[in-house]
Design a protein around this motif. Structure first.
Motif, mmCIF file in Angstrom:
data_model
loop_
_atom_site.group_PDB
_atom_site.id
_atom_site.type_symbol
_atom_site.label_atom_id
_atom_site.label_comp_id
_atom_site.label_asym_id
_atom_site.label_seq_id
_atom_site.Cartn_x
_atom_site.Cartn_y
_atom_site.Cartn_z
ATOM 1 N N LEU A 129 76.867 -1.546 111.811
ATOM 2 C CA LEU A 129 77.975 -1.508 112.770
ATOM 3 C C LEU A 129 79.338 -1.630 112.105
ATOM 4 C CD1 LEU A 129 76.523 -3.905 115.506
ATOM 5 C CD2 LEU A 129 76.478 -1.400 115.494
ATOM 6 N N THR A 130 79.381 -2.119 110.883
ATOM 7 C CA THR A 130 80.651 -2.418 110.222
ATOM 8 C C THR A 130 80.875 -1.504 109.024
ATOM 9 O OG1 THR A 130 79.558 -4.133 108.902
ATOM 10 C CG2 THR A 130 80.633 -4.812 110.960
ATOM 11 N N GLU A 131 82.113 -1.456 108.589
ATOM 12 C CA GLU A 131 82.484 -0.704 107.395
ATOM 13 C C GLU A 131 83.135 -1.665 106.410
ATOM 14 O OE1 GLU A 131 85.324 3.095 106.100
ATOM 15 O OE2 GLU A 131 84.999 2.602 108.216
ATOM 16 N N ASP A 132 82.631 -1.693 105.187
ATOM 17 C CA ASP A 132 83.132 -2.656 104.207
ATOM 18 C C ASP A 132 84.621 -2.458 103.938
ATOM 19 O OD1 ASP A 132 80.532 -3.521 103.963
ATOM 20 O OD2 ASP A 132 80.163 -2.524 102.046
ATOM 21 N N HIS A 133 85.338 -3.552 103.904
ATOM 22 C CA HIS A 133 86.740 -3.535 103.477
ATOM 23 C C HIS A 133 86.748 -3.759 101.959
ATOM 24 C CE1 HIS A 133 87.473 -5.051 107.799
ATOM 25 N NE2 HIS A 133 87.694 -3.754 107.756
ATOM 26 N N LEU A 134 86.434 -2.702 101.239
ATOM 27 C CA LEU A 134 86.197 -2.799 99.810
ATOM 28 C C LEU A 134 86.754 -1.564 99.122
ATOM 29 C CD1 LEU A 134 84.584 -4.740 97.855
ATOM 30 C CD2 LEU A 134 82.715 -3.085 98.027
ATOM 31 N N ALA A 135 87.459 -1.759 98.023
ATOM 32 C CA ALA A 135 87.991 -0.650 97.229
ATOM 33 C C ALA A 135 87.405 -0.726 95.824
ATOM 34 C CB ALA A 135 89.513 -0.702 97.177
ATOM 35 N N ILE A 136 87.165 0.432 95.228
ATOM 36 C CA ILE A 136 86.588 0.499 93.884
ATOM 37 C C ILE A 136 87.541 1.250 92.975
ATOM 38 C CG2 ILE A 136 84.660 1.310 92.482
ATOM 39 C CD1 ILE A 136 82.896 1.037 94.968
ATOM 40 N N GLU A 137 87.901 0.616 91.880
ATOM 41 C CA GLU A 137 88.750 1.228 90.868
ATOM 42 C C GLU A 137 88.058 1.100 89.519
ATOM 43 O OE1 GLU A 137 92.622 -0.466 90.945
ATOM 44 O OE2 GLU A 137 93.160 0.408 92.905
ATOM 45 N N GLY A 138 87.578 2.242 89.004
ATOM 46 C CA GLY A 138 86.832 2.203 87.755
ATOM 47 C C GLY A 138 85.557 1.406 87.908
#
Length: 204
Positions: A129-138
């Motif tokens: 139901l949710t979408e991660d509040h997560l960013a990926i850099e390298g």
């Protein structure tokens, strides 16, 4: 009526910085909060505990005077303020991801910040139901939203759904959902380096 099963274990060789809370805040109103303390900051376990109980305390005092979705948003803002006070007191940075559900009669309200996930299982189908509040850099990842005592850039989102007998709602930290299949029986132990927590809420 709901049935609740809670599993929370520290990662191998670690202290558990996850925290799970389930309680009834009013007749026929059940709150569940799962927090995942940010290990890169100070005392993630304490941050998780402060956030969870601040949300609970606000909802207990204000649930009957506001609409559920507004109360949840305000409870999250209150928890952020309470964590800010603790950060100033100890002069250290603290933070936590959070996922919560509020069962009110036949409705389930839910909200989250960070990468604590909420799932719905109906029959043989399990839906995220949710979408991660997560960013990926390298090779690095970081949370784009969390509770850390700083001003929110975006207001917390609250969603709702009608629930039926037999439905199950799971709230889980990444230490659990990255290593286990959701919707299957809850594991009895944690064999990973990450803290693992899952709460299963089943409508009877």
């Amino acid at each position: 009526m709901i049935d609740v099963e809670v599993f929370s274990k520290a990662g191998i060789g670690k202290d558990n910085e996850d925290y799970a809370l389930h309680t009834e805040i009013a007749p026929d109103v059940a709150l569940t909060v799962v927090c995942d303390g940010m290990g890169g900051l100070f005392d993630g376990a304490d941050a998780s505990r402060i956030v969870a109980h601040s949300i609970e305390n606000y909802l207990r005092k204000n649930f009957c005077s506001q609409k559920p979705e507004h109360t949840i948003v305000n409870a999250i803002l209150y928890a952020n303020d309470e964590l800010a006070k603790e950060c100033r007191l100890i002069q250290s940075k603290m933070g936590a991801s959070v996922g919560l559900t509020l069962f009110v009669g036949d409705y389930c309200y839910y909200s989250w910040l960070g990468d604590v996930r909420i799932y719905l299982k109906q029959g043989d189908q399990t839906e995220l139901l949710t979408e991660d509040h997560l960013a990926i850099e390298g090779n690095h990842s970081f949370l784009t939203r969390c509770i850390n005592g700083r001003e929110f850039r975006y207001s917390p989102v609250v969603a709702d759904m009608t629930i039926h007998s037999g439905d199950e709602v799971f709230i889980a930290t990444d230490g659990y959902y990255l290593h286990h299949n959701m919707g299957t029986p809850i594991e009895a132990e944690n064999t990973t380096e990450d803290d693992a927590t899952i709460v299963c809420i089943k409508l009877i």
